[in-house]
Design a protein around this motif. Structure first.
Motif, PDB file in Angstrom:
ATOM      1  N   ARG A  46      -4.884   2.596 -12.969  1.00  0.00           N
ATOM      2  CA  ARG A  46      -4.717   3.995 -13.357  1.00  0.00           C
ATOM      3  C   ARG A  46      -3.844   4.773 -12.374  1.00  0.00           C
ATOM      4  O   ARG A  46      -3.597   5.957 -12.561  1.00  0.00           O
ATOM      5  CB  ARG A  46      -6.086   4.662 -13.493  1.00  0.00           C
ATOM      6  N   TYR A  47      -3.410   4.102 -11.317  1.00  0.00           N
ATOM      7  CA  TYR A  47      -2.556   4.731 -10.314  1.00  0.00           C
ATOM      8  C   TYR A  47      -1.176   4.056 -10.332  1.00  0.00           C
ATOM      9  O   TYR A  47      -1.051   2.873 -10.622  1.00  0.00           O
ATOM     10  CB  TYR A  47      -3.158   4.583  -8.918  1.00  0.00           C
ATOM     11  N   LYS A  48      -0.159   4.825  -9.974  1.00  0.00           N
ATOM     12  CA  LYS A  48       1.204   4.274  -9.909  1.00  0.00           C
ATOM     13  C   LYS A  48       1.452   3.811  -8.477  1.00  0.00           C
ATOM     14  O   LYS A  48       2.022   4.534  -7.660  1.00  0.00           O
ATOM     15  CB  LYS A  48       2.220   5.333 -10.341  1.00  0.00           C
ATOM     16  N   ILE A  84       0.861  -1.185   0.000  1.00  0.00           N
ATOM     17  CA  ILE A  84       0.000   0.000   0.000  1.00  0.00           C
ATOM     18  C   ILE A  84       0.897   1.235   0.000  1.00  0.00           C
ATOM     19  O   ILE A  84       1.313   1.748   1.043  1.00  0.00           O
ATOM     20  CB  ILE A  84      -0.962   0.003   1.197  1.00  0.00           C
ATOM     21  N   GLY A  85       1.205   1.702  -1.189  1.00  0.00           N
ATOM     22  CA  GLY A  85       2.062   2.864  -1.356  1.00  0.00           C
ATOM     23  C   GLY A  85       1.959   3.391  -2.770  1.00  0.00           C
ATOM     24  O   GLY A  85       1.332   2.767  -3.641  1.00  0.00           O
ATOM     25  N   LEU A  86       2.560   4.535  -2.994  1.00  0.00           N
ATOM     26  CA  LEU A  86       2.582   5.175  -4.304  1.00  0.00           C
ATOM     27  C   LEU A  86       4.014   5.539  -4.636  1.00  0.00           C
ATOM     28  O   LEU A  86       4.840   5.700  -3.744  1.00  0.00           O
ATOM     29  CB  LEU A  86       1.723   6.450  -4.306  1.00  0.00           C
ATOM     30  N   ASN A  96       1.883   5.605   4.104  1.00  0.00           N
ATOM     31  CA  ASN A  96       1.202   6.282   5.211  1.00  0.00           C
ATOM     32  C   ASN A  96       2.145   6.604   6.359  1.00  0.00           C
ATOM     33  O   ASN A  96       1.842   7.458   7.196  1.00  0.00           O
ATOM     34  CB  ASN A  96       0.038   5.424   5.711  1.00  0.00           C
ATOM     35  N   SER A  97       3.287   5.926   6.429  1.00  0.00           N
ATOM     36  CA  SER A  97       4.211   6.179   7.539  1.00  0.00           C
ATOM     37  C   SER A  97       5.376   7.084   7.150  1.00  0.00           C
ATOM     38  O   SER A  97       6.173   7.458   8.008  1.00  0.00           O
ATOM     39  CB  SER A  97       4.773   4.857   8.067  1.00  0.00           C
ATOM     40  N   GLY A  98       5.496   7.430   5.881  1.00  0.00           N
ATOM     41  CA  GLY A  98       6.595   8.285   5.464  1.00  0.00           C
ATOM     42  C   GLY A  98       6.928   8.107   3.998  1.00  0.00           C
ATOM     43  O   GLY A  98       6.065   7.736   3.201  1.00  0.00           O
ATOM     44  N   LYS A 139      -2.648  13.887  -6.313  1.00  0.00           N
ATOM     45  CA  LYS A 139      -4.004  13.474  -6.691  1.00  0.00           C
ATOM     46  C   LYS A 139      -4.254  12.021  -6.280  1.00  0.00           C
ATOM     47  O   LYS A 139      -5.294  11.689  -5.690  1.00  0.00           O
ATOM     48  CB  LYS A 139      -4.199  13.645  -8.197  1.00  0.00           C
ATOM     49  N   SER A 140      -3.298  11.146  -6.582  1.00  0.00           N
ATOM     50  CA  SER A 140      -3.442   9.735  -6.219  1.00  0.00           C
ATOM     51  C   SER A 140      -3.481   9.564  -4.703  1.00  0.00           C
ATOM     52  O   SER A 140      -4.269   8.771  -4.171  1.00  0.00           O
ATOM     53  CB  SER A 140      -2.275   8.921  -6.791  1.00  0.00           C
ATOM     54  N   SER A 141      -2.626  10.316  -4.010  1.00  0.00           N
ATOM     55  CA  SER A 141      -2.562  10.236  -2.554  1.00  0.00           C
ATOM     56  C   SER A 141      -3.897  10.602  -1.915  1.00  0.00           C
ATOM     57  O   SER A 141      -4.387   9.915  -1.005  1.00  0.00           O
ATOM     58  CB  SER A 141      -1.461  11.164  -2.043  1.00  0.00           C
ATOM     59  N   LEU A 142      -4.503  11.681  -2.404  1.00  0.00           N
ATOM     60  CA  LEU A 142      -5.776  12.137  -1.845  1.00  0.00           C
ATOM     61  C   LEU A 142      -6.906  11.168  -2.181  1.00  0.00           C
ATOM     62  O   LEU A 142      -7.768  10.884  -1.342  1.00  0.00           O
ATOM     63  CB  LEU A 142      -6.104  13.536  -2.357  1.00  0.00           C
ATOM     64  N   GLU A 143      -6.921  10.650  -3.389  1.00  0.00           N
ATOM     65  CA  GLU A 143      -7.997   9.749  -3.812  1.00  0.00           C
ATOM     66  C   GLU A 143      -7.916   8.394  -3.124  1.00  0.00           C
ATOM     67  O   GLU A 143      -8.940   7.793  -2.788  1.00  0.00           O
ATOM     68  CB  GLU A 143      -7.971   9.574  -5.334  1.00  0.00           C
ATOM     69  N   LEU A 144      -6.687   7.901  -2.903  1.00  0.00           N
ATOM     70  CA  LEU A 144      -6.513   6.579  -2.313  1.00  0.00           C
ATOM     71  C   LEU A 144      -6.243   6.617  -0.811  1.00  0.00           C
ATOM     72  O   LEU A 144      -6.134   5.574  -0.177  1.00  0.00           O
ATOM     73  CB  LEU A 144      -5.362   5.846  -3.012  1.00  0.00           C
ATOM     74  N   LYS A 145      -6.113   7.830  -0.272  1.00  0.00           N
ATOM     75  CA  LYS A 145      -5.840   8.006   1.164  1.00  0.00           C
ATOM     76  C   LYS A 145      -4.528   7.327   1.559  1.00  0.00           C
ATOM     77  O   LYS A 145      -4.439   6.588   2.537  1.00  0.00           O
ATOM     78  CB  LYS A 145      -7.002   7.452   2.011  1.00  0.00           C
ATOM     79  N   ILE A 146      -3.502   7.611   0.773  1.00  0.00           N
ATOM     80  CA  ILE A 146      -2.183   7.048   1.048  1.00  0.00           C
ATOM     81  C   ILE A 146      -1.170   8.197   1.168  1.00  0.00           C
ATOM     82  O   ILE A 146      -0.930   8.923   0.211  1.00  0.00           O
ATOM     83  CB  ILE A 146      -1.731   6.097  -0.068  1.00  0.00           C
ATOM     84  N   GLY A 147      -0.625   8.378   2.351  1.00  0.00           N
ATOM     85  CA  GLY A 147       0.475   9.310   2.560  1.00  0.00           C
ATOM     86  C   GLY A 147       0.181  10.768   2.319  1.00  0.00           C
ATOM     87  O   GLY A 147       1.098  11.567   2.122  1.00  0.00           O
TER      88      GLY A 147
END
Length: 250
Positions: free
Chosen positions: A120-122, A20-22, A83-85, A45-53
């Motif tokens: 569609r996300y990296k 679970i990361g980008l 999410n942790s850094g 954009k990906s971070s906000l949509e997927l709630k990651i980091g």
């Protein structure tokens, strides 16, 4: 790969346990990270949509600029966000003029891809891409091509794919489960000055009538394709050099 900065990651972390990361891979050339704003905007954009980091984007961007200040060579830069850094790494870009002169050989990945929107996300859930690319290389190819259940061409394991027929460049429809790369957008802008550009579903059988094929990503720019399995393409690598000189600011 050399680590320039990294938060502490434990085995309990979601990015380790579940992928679970980008991440973003960028080219550092001429003392500059190319298309930095575009990469950070996509990551945000990906971070906000997927709630990651999402809480680390600003500090990661600052640290990215700080960590690359002392670089003085062309490098690939990877920013990984969880999410942790986050972590920032650099490595050499392995492509030189010889690759563009001979072109890439592509292998068709035999397992069909579904409609999962996460393509569609990296993301760091990259096992399918990793396995496809490594299998292609073990068979003497440079990369693998994904197709869907309707036998439409999608993308490669680490790049977008473009075809040319006559005076028209054709891209697989981005309504499909495809990651729209930063580089392919820049390449299209340059090609659009001299050629017609269309986006549509491309059945696998249509490669038989295509004149040329290319792959694109932020490290390659636009790379000629010499073959997709048994289908050979002729190409003039000077088009790739011309476009890359523009987008890479060489």
């Amino acid at each position: 790969m050399k680590t320039l900065y990294s938060s502490e990651i434990s085995w309990e972390n979601e990015i380790v346990k579940f992928g679970i990361g980008l991440f973003e891979t960028m080219a550092f050339r001429n003392n500059n990270i190319l298309f930095l704003d575009e990469h950070i905007n996509r990551l945000t954009k990906s971070s906000l949509e997927l709630k990651i980091g999402e809480n680390h984007i600003e500090s990661a961007t600052r640290q990215l600029k700080k960590s690359t200040k002392t670089l003085n060579k062309t490098k690939a830069i990877r920013l990984t966000l969880s999410n942790s850094g986050y972590a920032i790494e650099e490595r050499d870009i392995p492509y030189d003029i010889s690759h563009y002169k001979r072109g890439f050989k592509l292998w068709v990945y035999p397992y069909k891809r579904g409609e999962n929107p996460y393509y569609r996300y990296k993301t760091t859930s990259y096992m399918e891409n990793y396995y496809a690319r490594n299998t292609a290389k073990s068979k003497g190819f440079d990369d693998a091509v994904f197709i869907d259940y309707e036998n439409h061409i999608l993308e490669c394991s680490s790049s977008n794919i473009i075809f040319r027929k006559d005076n028209t460049f054709i891209l697989p429809s981005f309504s499909k489960p495809i990651l729209k790369g930063i580089a392919v957008t820049k390449v299209i802008e340059e090609l659009n000055k001299d050629f017609k550009i269309i986006e549509k579903n491309i059945p696998m059988n249509d490669i038989k009538v295509m004149d040329e094929a290319y792959v694109c990503n932020s490290l390659l720019g636009i790379m000629p394709v010499s073959s997709i399995e048994s289908k050979d393409f002729s190409f003039d690598f000077s088009l790739s050099i011309k476009i890359n000189n523009k987008i890479f600011q060489i």
